[in-house]
Write a protein that holds these residues in place. Structure first.
Motif, PDB file in Angstrom:
ATOM      1  N   SER A  41      -1.678  -7.050   6.096  1.00 12.60           N
ATOM      2  CA  SER A  41      -1.555  -7.732   4.915  1.00 12.60           C
ATOM      3  C   SER A  41      -1.318  -6.705   3.580  1.00 12.60           C
ATOM      4  CB  SER A  41      -3.153  -8.224   4.394  1.00 12.60           C
ATOM      5  OG  SER A  41      -3.858  -7.137   4.146  1.00 12.60           O
ATOM      6  N   ALA A  42      -0.654  -7.142   2.555  1.00 14.49           N
ATOM      7  CA  ALA A  42      -0.321  -6.400   1.425  1.00 14.49           C
ATOM      8  C   ALA A  42      -1.544  -5.537   0.887  1.00 14.49           C
ATOM      9  CB  ALA A  42       0.085  -7.128   0.323  1.00 14.49           C
ATOM     10  N   GLU A  43      -2.787  -6.428   0.992  1.00 16.72           N
ATOM     11  CA  GLU A  43      -3.830  -5.549   0.511  1.00 16.72           C
ATOM     12  C   GLU A  43      -4.334  -4.347   1.221  1.00 16.72           C
ATOM     13  OE1 GLU A  43      -3.701  -9.411  -1.007  1.00 16.72           O
ATOM     14  OE2 GLU A  43      -3.622  -8.954   1.145  1.00 16.72           O
ATOM     15  N   ARG A  44      -4.197  -4.731   2.691  1.00 14.73           N
ATOM     16  CA  ARG A  44      -4.471  -3.464   3.571  1.00 14.73           C
ATOM     17  C   ARG A  44      -3.182  -2.177   3.418  1.00 14.73           C
ATOM     18  NH1 ARG A  44      -7.521   0.400   5.670  1.00 14.73           N
ATOM     19  NH2 ARG A  44      -7.082   1.023   7.825  1.00 14.73           N
ATOM     20  N   LEU A  45      -2.148  -2.910   3.343  1.00 15.56           N
ATOM     21  CA  LEU A  45      -1.147  -1.570   3.020  1.00 15.56           C
ATOM     22  C   LEU A  45      -1.404  -0.758   1.756  1.00 15.56           C
ATOM     23  CD1 LEU A  45       1.681  -0.579   3.491  1.00 15.56           C
ATOM     24  CD2 LEU A  45       2.590  -2.565   2.280  1.00 15.56           C
ATOM     25  N   ARG A  46      -1.697  -1.553   0.768  1.00 18.39           N
ATOM     26  CA  ARG A  46      -1.996  -0.724  -0.606  1.00 18.39           C
ATOM     27  C   ARG A  46      -3.313   0.250  -0.448  1.00 18.39           C
ATOM     28  NH1 ARG A  46      -0.630  -6.092  -3.703  1.00 18.39           N
ATOM     29  NH2 ARG A  46       1.734  -5.906  -3.712  1.00 18.39           N
ATOM     30  N   GLN A  47      -4.144  -0.197   0.599  1.00 15.23           N
ATOM     31  CA  GLN A  47      -5.134   0.587   0.838  1.00 15.23           C
ATOM     32  C   GLN A  47      -4.773   1.885   1.061  1.00 15.23           C
ATOM     33  OE1 GLN A  47      -8.098  -1.639   3.033  1.00 15.23           O
ATOM     34  NE2 GLN A  47      -8.875  -3.005   1.258  1.00 15.23           N
ATOM     35  N   VAL A  48      -4.107   1.919   2.261  1.00 20.18           N
ATOM     36  CA  VAL A  48      -3.776   3.206   2.836  1.00 20.18           C
ATOM     37  C   VAL A  48      -2.450   3.969   2.476  1.00 20.18           C
ATOM     38  CG1 VAL A  48      -4.894   2.256   5.039  1.00 20.18           C
ATOM     39  CG2 VAL A  48      -2.336   1.898   4.956  1.00 20.18           C
ATOM     40  N   LEU A  49      -1.427   3.218   1.657  1.00 20.29           N
ATOM     41  CA  LEU A  49      -0.241   3.602   1.248  1.00 20.29           C
ATOM     42  C   LEU A  49       0.128   3.443   0.067  1.00 20.29           C
ATOM     43  CD1 LEU A  49       2.333   3.253   4.243  1.00 20.29           C
ATOM     44  CD2 LEU A  49       0.903   5.086   3.749  1.00 20.29           C
ATOM     45  N   GLU A  50       0.595   4.505  -0.765  1.00 22.46           N
ATOM     46  CA  GLU A  50       1.127   4.212  -2.061  1.00 22.46           C
ATOM     47  C   GLU A  50       2.713   4.469  -2.037  1.00 22.46           C
ATOM     48  OE1 GLU A  50       1.360   6.529  -6.456  1.00 22.46           O
ATOM     49  OE2 GLU A  50      -0.516   6.632  -5.379  1.00 22.46           O
ATOM     50  N   TYR A  51       3.301   3.642  -2.815  1.00 20.75           N
ATOM     51  CA  TYR A  51       4.655   3.489  -2.666  1.00 20.75           C
ATOM     52  C   TYR A  51       5.578   3.830  -3.857  1.00 20.75           C
ATOM     53  CZ  TYR A  51       9.577   1.336  -2.256  1.00 20.75           C
ATOM     54  OH  TYR A  51      10.944   1.258  -2.173  1.00 20.75           O
ATOM     55  N   ASP A  52       6.358   4.681  -4.060  1.00 18.34           N
ATOM     56  CA  ASP A  52       7.003   5.169  -5.170  1.00 18.34           C
ATOM     57  C   ASP A  52       8.235   4.200  -5.281  1.00 18.34           C
ATOM     58  OD1 ASP A  52       8.668   6.069  -7.460  1.00 18.34           O
ATOM     59  OD2 ASP A  52       7.956   7.886  -7.036  1.00 18.34           O
ATOM     60  N   ALA A  53       8.711   3.037  -5.807  1.00 17.81           N
ATOM     61  CA  ALA A  53       9.553   2.359  -5.837  1.00 17.81           C
ATOM     62  C   ALA A  53      10.949   2.870  -6.358  1.00 17.81           C
ATOM     63  CB  ALA A  53       9.549   0.981  -6.642  1.00 17.81           C
ATOM     64  N   GLY A  79      18.046   5.745  12.602  1.00 21.63           N
ATOM     65  CA  GLY A  79      18.407   6.115  10.673  1.00 21.63           C
ATOM     66  C   GLY A  79      17.376   5.295  10.245  1.00 21.63           C
ATOM     67  N   TYR A  80      16.476   4.475  10.625  1.00 16.07           N
ATOM     68  CA  TYR A  80      15.496   3.766   9.908  1.00 16.07           C
ATOM     69  C   TYR A  80      14.162   4.592   9.670  1.00 16.07           C
ATOM     70  CZ  TYR A  80      18.353  -0.215  10.119  1.00 16.07           C
ATOM     71  OH  TYR A  80      19.371  -1.119  10.051  1.00 16.07           O
ATOM     72  N   ARG A  81      13.427   4.574   8.530  1.00 14.76           N
ATOM     73  CA  ARG A  81      12.053   5.025   8.592  1.00 14.76           C
ATOM     74  C   ARG A  81      11.137   4.225   9.228  1.00 14.76           C
ATOM     75  NH1 ARG A  81      13.288  10.468   7.215  1.00 14.76           N
ATOM     76  NH2 ARG A  81      14.318  10.607   5.359  1.00 14.76           N
ATOM     77  N   THR A  82      10.437   4.640  10.013  1.00 19.77           N
ATOM     78  CA  THR A  82       9.034   4.127  10.679  1.00 19.77           C
ATOM     79  C   THR A  82       7.868   4.612  10.334  1.00 19.77           C
ATOM     80  OG1 THR A  82      10.500   3.474  12.287  1.00 19.77           O
ATOM     81  CG2 THR A  82       8.083   3.234  12.831  1.00 19.77           C
ATOM     82  N   ILE A  83       6.728   3.852   9.839  1.00 20.25           N
ATOM     83  CA  ILE A  83       5.556   4.361   9.459  1.00 20.25           C
ATOM     84  C   ILE A  83       4.392   3.507  10.183  1.00 20.25           C
ATOM     85  CG2 ILE A  83       3.834   4.286   7.527  1.00 20.25           C
ATOM     86  CD1 ILE A  83       6.278   4.559   5.666  1.00 20.25           C
ATOM     87  N   PHE A  84       3.535   4.593  10.859  1.00 22.58           N
ATOM     88  CA  PHE A  84       2.292   3.742  11.601  1.00 22.58           C
ATOM     89  C   PHE A  84       1.014   3.527  10.712  1.00 22.58           C
ATOM     90  CE2 PHE A  84       4.976   5.484  14.943  1.00 22.58           C
ATOM     91  CZ  PHE A  84       4.681   4.943  16.092  1.00 22.58           C
ATOM     92  N   ILE A  85       0.675   2.458  10.685  1.00 19.33           N
ATOM     93  CA  ILE A  85      -0.628   1.787  10.088  1.00 19.33           C
ATOM     94  C   ILE A  85      -1.393   1.208  11.083  1.00 19.33           C
ATOM     95  CG2 ILE A  85      -1.505   0.467   8.201  1.00 19.33           C
ATOM     96  CD1 ILE A  85       1.124   0.710   6.729  1.00 19.33           C
ATOM     97  N   ASP A  86      -2.752   1.657  11.234  1.00 23.58           N
ATOM     98  CA  ASP A  86      -3.710   1.066  12.042  1.00 23.58           C
ATOM     99  C   ASP A  86      -3.265   0.964  13.390  1.00 23.58           C
ATOM    100  OD1 ASP A  86      -5.330   0.786   9.878  1.00 23.58           O
ATOM    101  OD2 ASP A  86      -4.646  -1.136   9.443  1.00 23.58           O
ATOM    102  N   GLY A  87      -2.410   2.114  13.953  1.00 24.74           N
ATOM    103  CA  GLY A  87      -1.946   2.179  15.145  1.00 24.74           C
ATOM    104  C   GLY A  87      -0.756   1.372  15.504  1.00 24.74           C
ATOM    105  N   ARG A  88      -0.087   0.810  14.518  1.00 25.83           N
ATOM    106  CA  ARG A  88       1.114  -0.012  14.826  1.00 25.83           C
ATOM    107  C   ARG A  88       2.275   0.483  13.947  1.00 25.83           C
ATOM    108  NH1 ARG A  88       1.600  -6.461  14.745  1.00 25.83           N
ATOM    109  NH2 ARG A  88       4.013  -6.651  15.311  1.00 25.83           N
ATOM    110  N   ALA A  89       3.667   0.474  14.486  1.00 27.14           N
ATOM    111  CA  ALA A  89       4.609   0.971  13.770  1.00 27.14           C
ATOM    112  C   ALA A  89       5.517  -0.230  13.031  1.00 27.14           C
ATOM    113  CB  ALA A  89       5.601   1.464  14.906  1.00 27.14           C
TER     114      ALA A  89
END
Length: 199
Positions: A41-53, A79-89
């Motif tokens: 969810s967006a809420e979980r994403l913002r708990q673990v990552l900050e994004y500089d737009a 060529g794409y960036r991949t980020i792992f969150i809670d064990g998932r890419a």
């Protein structure tokens, strides 16, 4: 405006054992929407990552359950960036869209400048599969080096063609490669609009 997808409907569908492709067809959305919304969810994403737009950088806010703030590049895959969150890419460009808008994109995310690792929000836009393919660079097996242009050996001339709505349109025969390139460029701007890429 792209439609919002009810996250609870997606989760119910997963619990019932149906696959993502089936759900995507039923909801009339891209398959990426379904697979992405299965977990994050967006809420979980913002708990673990900050994004500089502005510069497209993600910062990890938690590391091993402890607060921190350190930049992460993610893992490059084609060529794409991949980020792992809670064990998932997750693809970083899709996370960027979720972080800013609060929802998963309904279709693909296209990199406007064609650089897959450039995840500045100004460089990201929603696109259908067809629109995304229009923004591709010249293929490595292109013998002319110019998008939409090929050498026609049996006629000893250059040909120009463009794909529109899944169909290949022939634009004509030309004595000069530059003339064939101009024909493709004009057609690309006419049929592809903002998604036209001529190089």
């Amino acid at each position: 405006m792209t439609p919002l997808i009810d996250l609870e409907s997606v989760r119910t569908h997963w619990r019932s054992g149906h696959d993502g492709a089936d759900l995507a067809r039923r909801l009339g959305v891209d398959r990426h929407v379904v697979s992405s919304q299965r977990m994050l969810s967006a809420e979980r994403l913002r708990q673990v990552l900050e994004y500089d737009a502005v510069d497209g950088t993600f910062y990890r806010l938690l590391y091993r359950s402890k607060p921190c703030r350190r930049p992460i590049a993610g893992t490059n895959s084609h060529g794409y960036r991949t980020i792992f969150i809670d064990g998932r890419a997750y693809p970083a460009h899709r996370l960027a869209f979720l972080w800013v808008t609060g929802r998963w994109p309904t279709h693909e995310i296209d990199h406007v400048n064609g650089i897959r690792s450039d995840n500045r929000f100004a460089n990201l836009r929603e696109a259908t599969d067809a629109e995304n393919s229009r923004n591709q660079r010249v293929r490595s097996d292109n013998s002319s080096g110019i998008k939409g242009v090929c050498w026609i050996a049996r006629r000893h001339c250059w040909g120009a063609h463009i794909r529109v709505d899944g169909k290949l349109r022939f634009l004509g025969h030309f004595d000069e490669k530059s003339a064939a390139a101009e024909a493709y460029q004009a057609a690309a701007h006419r049929f592809h609009g903002d998604f036209a890429r001529v190089a």
